[in-house]
Design a protein around this motif. Structure first.
Motif, PDB file in Angstrom:
ATOM      1  N   LEU A  22      47.139  43.791  29.461  1.00 30.71           N
ATOM      2  CA  LEU A  22      46.579  44.983  30.048  1.00 30.71           C
ATOM      3  C   LEU A  22      45.435  44.913  31.263  1.00 30.71           C
ATOM      4  N   ILE A  23      44.617  43.911  30.849  1.00 33.55           N
ATOM      5  CA  ILE A  23      43.579  43.587  31.819  1.00 33.55           C
ATOM      6  C   ILE A  23      43.966  42.681  32.887  1.00 33.55           C
ATOM      7  N   THR A  24      45.163  42.209  32.815  1.00 29.62           N
ATOM      8  CA  THR A  24      45.739  41.361  34.261  1.00 29.62           C
ATOM      9  C   THR A  24      46.570  42.190  34.850  1.00 29.62           C
ATOM     10  N   LEU A  25      46.804  43.345  34.634  1.00 28.03           N
ATOM     11  CA  LEU A  25      47.795  44.369  35.416  1.00 28.03           C
ATOM     12  C   LEU A  25      47.111  44.954  36.670  1.00 28.03           C
ATOM     13  N   PRO A  26      47.845  45.114  37.784  1.00 31.35           N
ATOM     14  CA  PRO A  26      47.297  45.360  39.021  1.00 31.35           C
ATOM     15  C   PRO A  26      46.665  46.740  38.977  1.00 31.35           C
ATOM     16  N   MET A  27      45.757  46.944  40.079  1.00 36.12           N
ATOM     17  CA  MET A  27      45.139  48.425  40.143  1.00 36.12           C
ATOM     18  C   MET A  27      45.830  49.555  40.139  1.00 36.12           C
ATOM     19  N   ASP A  28      47.202  49.210  40.660  1.00 37.36           N
ATOM     20  CA  ASP A  28      47.957  50.345  40.821  1.00 37.36           C
ATOM     21  C   ASP A  28      48.442  50.943  39.648  1.00 37.36           C
ATOM     22  N   PHE A  29      48.709  49.946  38.726  1.00 35.35           N
ATOM     23  CA  PHE A  29      49.111  50.517  37.405  1.00 35.35           C
ATOM     24  C   PHE A  29      47.960  51.434  36.772  1.00 35.35           C
ATOM     25  N   PHE A  30      46.793  51.187  36.761  1.00 29.51           N
ATOM     26  CA  PHE A  30      45.928  51.848  36.267  1.00 29.51           C
ATOM     27  C   PHE A  30      45.509  53.038  36.865  1.00 29.51           C
TER      28      PHE A  30
END
Length: 610
Positions: free
Chosen positions: A128-136
């Protein structure tokens, strides 16, 4: 969407949705089951103990019936002794054995489930914490938190309780029915003849009642939404004198809830009466027919006792399956959502600190070459159009323009939160793609307008810029950021907790802690994203002095709202509607009579003078 349901307290909780079990959902379950592999031996041993526990439980109906026959001086089932004492001792021995294996079964299943879930939680959070900003950008924090808490808790409950209970009830069901045939074929056939009718009616009627319950839950959720909206906008309600309107709206919603609840209660009452009639009718039928078999000598009293107790086991097993199956459906749905999170494409960053150390240094040269960008979630809207500018190491570059023109988007691109669809971003003359993402982010720092501080101490928040920093380095950074004096004004100094459990810091204080954090990081490139726009004059002066210290000897990209703070910039870039329309120093741009920079500058000056 998850439906709201009233819990045992006074609040509303979310009920996890059920998912149909099919090939796709089973494949997802299989993917998650790989986490069981390190603990498979203990899991298999737990299954073995579960089997022994369930099988031993089936012996009790036969022993109780045999005891009744022994009390009458008769021999019941051939494999049961005719002695009350012997039967009693055997029963206690089996009870002790079952308690023994049950302890190890529970202990092993809980250990396997806890360790497996810990592994899944770890990997889910790490991913979760290594996903790209677009995911969040496209998901709510509450939704993601739910996946780490509610979904994984549902999987945990299924692994520790539901799965074991399904196996236990299956053994009891199969073993119990088999034993019923051994005791009396005629009684068993009688039960089986009426059972399908009861099950079919119960399934369809139960489904109808569940639909009514869902409608009532939806209506209750709507009424609670009214309360939430009203309380959040209470100032508007009072300003427009709409208390009566809101009260009437809530009252009408409650009336609908009551009507649905009463309708559901009527049907539930009918359903409960039907089930009770069926249950006790079946008991009466068994005893009635069994008594006639006793009268003809085809069945003993002990065997009838054995049959009734075994029937209760079978009925209990059958009755537990709908709820167990519903829990499995919820767990399958939770598994799908967790797998979706685990299979999201990660950024090229690592959760191992050593792998994130700087491998390629950046001196500070920065350039945008014909960059065009649209956010992936809004690809039809081009935010930046053919943006080009450059900054040499140590220069101060200011980015100005009306709100919504893409100034903050530039900061996101520099940090590598997003990638441009066209054009290149260069560091020291090399394309950003030639650097590791962690190298760029390790050497770029940002001080945003709204500073987020974590819930720890002030020392921890400053040291977030350099986790290995010692106390002297933290204090030195705080002094350079004009933060040391106000920090020492707190009774606990640098150990003061901030956030909900500690002190509330002002905007200027938070900004200076963020500046100290950036100083500790010692970046090659600094981004100031409207860092003083929301501060009062005194706080702005203190923060501005700290920013001047922070900008020394490093490339600074200043995204500014107050133009008075950027007059000393080496270059000012004016952006409007995603394009660079002006570029130059303050003295050059202010002389352009029709320029946007001059217009914005005069507009702000008039506000100050006014």
């Amino acid at each position: 969407m998850a439906r709201a349901r009233l819990n045992s307290g006074n609040g509303i909780t979310d009920e996890l949705p059920k998912t149909k079990i099919n090939k796709t959902s089973l494949r997802n379950v299989k993917k998650l089951l790989r986490y069981l592999r390190p603990y498979r031996l203990k899991f298999i041993l737990g299954l073995f103990f579960l089997f022994l526990s369930s099988i031993s439980l089936l012996a009790f109906p036969a022993l109780m019936g045999g005891m009744v026959d022994a009390a009458q001086g008769k021999q019941g089932l051939a494999f049961i002794p005719a002695s009350i004492k012997v039967i009693g001792l055997i029963a206690f021995a089996i009870l002790f054995f079952q308690s023994f294996v049950s302890f190890f079964r529970i202990r092993l299943f809980v250990e396997v489930a806890e360790k497996t879930l810990a592994d899944i939680r770890r990997d889910t959070y790490f991913n979760l914490i290594t996903l790209p900003m677009d995911f969040f950008a496209n998901r709510r924090v509450g939704e993601l938190n739910s996946r780490l808490s509610a979904d994984l808790s549902q999987i945990q409950d299924t692994m520790t309780t539901t799965f074991a209970e399904m196996i236990r009830q299956s053994i009891l069901l199969v073993g119990g029915v088999s034993f019923l045939f051994i005791v009396s074929v005629k009684l068993t056939l009688l039960n089986l003849s009426i059972l399908p009718v009861i099950v079919i009616i119960a399934v369809f009627f139960g489904k109808f009642i569940r639909n009514l319950s869902r409608k009532a839950q939806d209506k209750l959720a709507e009424s609670n939404t009214i309360v939430q909206e009203t309380l959040q906008g209470i100032s508007n309600v009072k300003a427009f004198v709409n208390e009566a309107y809101e009260a009437n709206r809530y009252q009408n919603s409650l009336k609908a809830v009551v009507q649905l609840a009463l309708r559901g209660a009527s049907y539930r009452g009918l359903f409960a009466s039907f089930i009770l009639f069926c249950i006790f009718g079946a008991v009466v039928s068994v005893i009635w027919y069994g008594s006639s078999l006793i009268a003809t000598g085809e069945l003993s009293v002990g065997n009838l006792t054995t049959y009734i107790i075994s029937s209760l086991f079978v009925a209990g097993s059958m009755g537990s399956f709908p709820e167990l199956y519903a829990n499995v459906q919820k767990a399958v749905g939770s598994t799908e959502r967790v797998i979706e999170l685990l299979e999201e494409k990660r950024e090229n960053v690592s959760i191992i600190p050593e792998e994130n150390e700087i491998k390629q240094r950046i001196k500070g040269d920065l350039a945008f070459h014909h960059v065009q960008f649209a956010y992936p979630s809004r690809s039809e809207i081009t935010v930046l159009k053919d943006i080009s500018f450059s900054a040499h190491a140590g220069e101060k570059i200011a980015i100005v323009g009306p709100s919504g023109t893409g100034k903050s988007t530039l900061a996101s691109l520099i940090l590598g939160f997003y990638q441009p669809q066209e054009g290149d971003i260069l560091f020291d003359g090399k394309k950003a793609e030639s650097y590791r993402l962690t190298d760029i982010r390790n050497q770029v720092a940002i001080v945003p307008q709204d500073v987020l501080l974590f819930g720890g101490s002030i020392r921890e928040n400053i040291a977030y810029g350099k986790l290995e920093a010692d106390a002297e380095e933290v204090i030195a950074a705080a002094k350079r950021a004009n933060a040391h004096d106000f920090i020492m004004g707190f009774p606990e100094g640098y150990d003061t907790l901030v956030g909900e459990r500690g002190v509330k810091l002002s905007g200027g204080q938070r900004q200076r802690i963020a500046i100290a954090r950036a100083l500790l990081k010692d970046p090659a490139i600094l981004i100031l994203d409207e860092a003083t726009s929301s501060l009062d004059s005194e706080s702005e002066r203190l923060v501005q002095n700290a920013l001047e210290e922070l900008m020394k000897n490093r490339t600074s990209i200043i995204i500014a709202h107050r133009l008075s703070t950027i007059r000393e910039a080496n270059k000012i870039i004016v952006i409007e509607k995603g394009r660079v329309i002006e570029c130059g120093t303050h003295s050059e741009l202010i002389q352009r009579e029709t320029g946007l920079y001059r217009y914005l500058s005069h507009l702000q000056q008039e506000k100050v003078n006014g």
